[in-house]
Design an enzyme around this catalytic site. Structure first.
Site, PDB file in Angstrom:
ATOM      1  N   THR A 304      24.027  40.330 -32.440  1.00 46.77           N
ATOM      2  CA  THR A 304      25.346  40.296 -31.804  1.00 46.77           C
ATOM      3  C   THR A 304      25.428  39.183 -30.772  1.00 46.77           C
ATOM      4  OG1 THR A 304      25.576  42.687 -32.120  1.00 46.77           O
ATOM      5  CG2 THR A 304      27.020  41.663 -30.499  1.00 46.77           C
ATOM      6  N   TRP A 307      25.479  35.880 -32.618  1.00 47.25           N
ATOM      7  CA  TRP A 307      26.748  35.672 -33.317  1.00 47.25           C
ATOM      8  C   TRP A 307      27.754  34.994 -32.390  1.00 47.25           C
ATOM      9  CZ3 TRP A 307      31.825  37.028 -32.546  1.00 47.25           C
ATOM     10  CH2 TRP A 307      32.690  36.854 -33.632  1.00 47.25           C
ATOM     11  N   HIS A 308      27.722  35.359 -31.110  1.00 49.19           N
ATOM     12  CA  HIS A 308      28.681  34.793 -30.175  1.00 49.19           C
ATOM     13  C   HIS A 308      28.353  33.357 -29.802  1.00 49.19           C
ATOM     14  CE1 HIS A 308      29.987  38.987 -29.644  1.00 49.19           C
ATOM     15  NE2 HIS A 308      31.115  38.459 -29.219  1.00 49.19           N
ATOM     16  N   GLY A 309      27.118  32.956 -29.901  1.00 46.55           N
ATOM     17  CA  GLY A 309      26.812  31.573 -29.570  1.00 46.55           C
ATOM     18  C   GLY A 309      25.324  31.293 -29.582  1.00 46.55           C
ATOM     19  N   PHE A 440      33.800  30.524 -30.861  1.00 40.70           N
ATOM     20  CA  PHE A 440      32.873  31.345 -31.626  1.00 40.70           C
ATOM     21  C   PHE A 440      33.135  31.229 -33.118  1.00 40.70           C
ATOM     22  CE2 PHE A 440      33.514  33.709 -27.545  1.00 40.70           C
ATOM     23  CZ  PHE A 440      32.382  33.203 -26.971  1.00 40.70           C
TER      24      PHE A 440
END
Length: 440
Positions: A304, A307-309, A440
């Site tokens: 998680t 996934w955002h960066g 994102f």
């Protein structure tokens, strides 16, 4: 092209709606595909081919999985490898190279929306492998994957949620009207609230404002990111309804939560449920003992965060929530259940606000400076800041709860019309109009 831009509101959207309802029903999906590509190509047309390639790979893989049982696993693995490989290269190659001490010849550009449409493509292929019927029309599948309302920032719309709508939707006047209302609500959240809190957060940055000022800034960013992303999701859901689609909700008043577990059931729900259904449960979920559950949560929250960066702060942000959720599952559950409601709410909001600081600051020294101010217990004459920010923070706090939603409903269509006009006036008079989740 931002939803909260004059180009979108007064050029792109009216033209697309007009042509969409003018063409025969059988041609509407084909027209939407073209409109989607124009929307995406407005900013970076060259990456539209990457998106279409993702659609083609996963659609062909789905047909092989359904028609050729002998090759179904190879087709699934191949599609996953190509989709994740593309996402990994564009999003994480630079990060991995930096960790290894390597220098890439050029900065790799992150295509808009790649995290969102890749996850949609993955969910489709995995669902077909699990028994969902494959889509045989490339126009329909590519139209779903590139659907402009939720293309660049979600919500993540699974194919199984809209497969019937792709071919059998029947647009109605009431649905279109509901879509307009929902779009206007999201537009107002973005322009009138998110942008105001963004400027408040910028005002505090890099200044010696003491502990109270630092907390006011952190609260401003907490409200900015909510109204920014929830506003975009509202606009996306509203636009979907204008074209006959029903998308699932993405936010459910997350700041009224009384635990971190509850917060993640209310925030960015399309992402949370995606990781639950396609990673956590396949890993075994909570069915194989406490130790395995903790390992599974660790994997999910590392994923998680990444996934955002591709940055160290996002890894720390994921680990931060992993630790909090494990503590709630193992030690805090009973204590939280017996706390007064206001106390449990304060606990959750305290850690959520701290989490947003981890999320925002990619520079660890800058993060440390912010946290040291927040916990310094030092007054720096920031009374002026309190007087300037507190009224707006109070409005934002109310609007982030069901009370705010009830006030909007009482205002009716006249109230929404006023909000829209105020939003347009603010949009054309102010150059500050970022959208946080575009990165994102």
């Amino acid at each position: 092209m931002l939803f909260s831009s004059a180009t979108f509101l007064f050029l792109y959207l009216p033209v697309v709606i007009g042509i969409y309802y003018a063409v025969p029903r059988k041609a509407r999906n084909a027209f939407l595909l073209v409109a989607n590509l124009v929307f995406y190509g407005w900013g970076e047309w060259e990456y539209a081919f990457l998106m279409l390639a993702c659609a083609l790979v996963n659609q062909v893989a789905g047909m092989i999985i359904e028609a050729k049982p002998r090759y179904r696993k190879a087709a699934l693995v191949g599609a996953l490898a190509l989709s994740l490989g593309s996402l990994g290269y564009f999003k994480y190659a630079g990060f991995i190279a930096r960790l290894l001490g390597l220098n890439l010849a050029a900065q790799i550009h992150l295509p808009l929306g790649i995290s969102f449409y890749t996850f949609q493509a993955l969910s489709y292929t995995i669902d077909v492998y699990r028994g969902t019927k494959a889509q045989r029309s490339f126009v329909n599948f590519a139209g779903y994957l590139t659907l402009f309302p939720q293309l660049v920032a979600g919500p993540i719309v699974r194919y199984s949620d809209v497969d019937d709508q792709l071919e059998n939707r029947r647009e109605t006047v009431s649905q279109f009207a509901d879509g307009v209302r929902r779009f206007v609500l999201g537009f107002a959240k973005k322009i009138l609230l998110a942008n105001a809190f963004g400027k408040m957060w910028v005002l505090v940055q890099g200044t010696d404002v003491g502990a109270l000022g630092a907390w006011l800034g952190a609260l401003a960013y907490t409200l900015q990111i909510y109204f920014d992303f929830a506003g975009y999701s509202d606009m996306a859901i509203g636009l979907g309804r204008m074209f006959g689609f029903e998308f699932l909700e993405n936010f459910n008043f997350p700041y009224i939560s009384r635990s971190i577990t509850e917060f993640w059931r209310r925030w960015h729900m399309s992402l949370s449920t995606w990781f639950r259904d396609y990673l956590y449960i396949p890993l075994g979920g909570s069915r194989k003992g406490r130790a395995r559950t903790i390992v599974n949560l660790l994997i999910v929250w590392l994923a998680t965060g990444l996934w955002h960066g591709a940055s160290e702060n996002f890894v720390l942000w994921g680990l931060y929530y992993f630790v909090l959720l494990v503590l709630e599952k193992t030690l805090l559950r009973r204590a939280l259940a017996h706390l007064p409601g206001w106390c449990a709410h304060g606990y959750a909001l305290f850690f959520v606000v701290l989490g947003w600081m981890l999320f925002y600051f990619e520079s660890l020294p800058a993060l440390g400076a912010q946290l040291s101010q927040m916990f310094s217990l030092r007054y720096a004459g920031e009374g002026w800041l309190v007087l300037r920010c507190l009224p707006m923070l109070a409005i934002g706090g109310i609007c982030s709860t069901p009370w705010g939603a009830r006030l909007v409903r009482k205002g009716g269509d006249v109230g929404l019309a006023i909000l829209f006009l105020l939003g347009v006036a603010a949009m054309v008079s102010d150059s500050y109009n970022p959208f946080l989740y575009f990165r994102f």
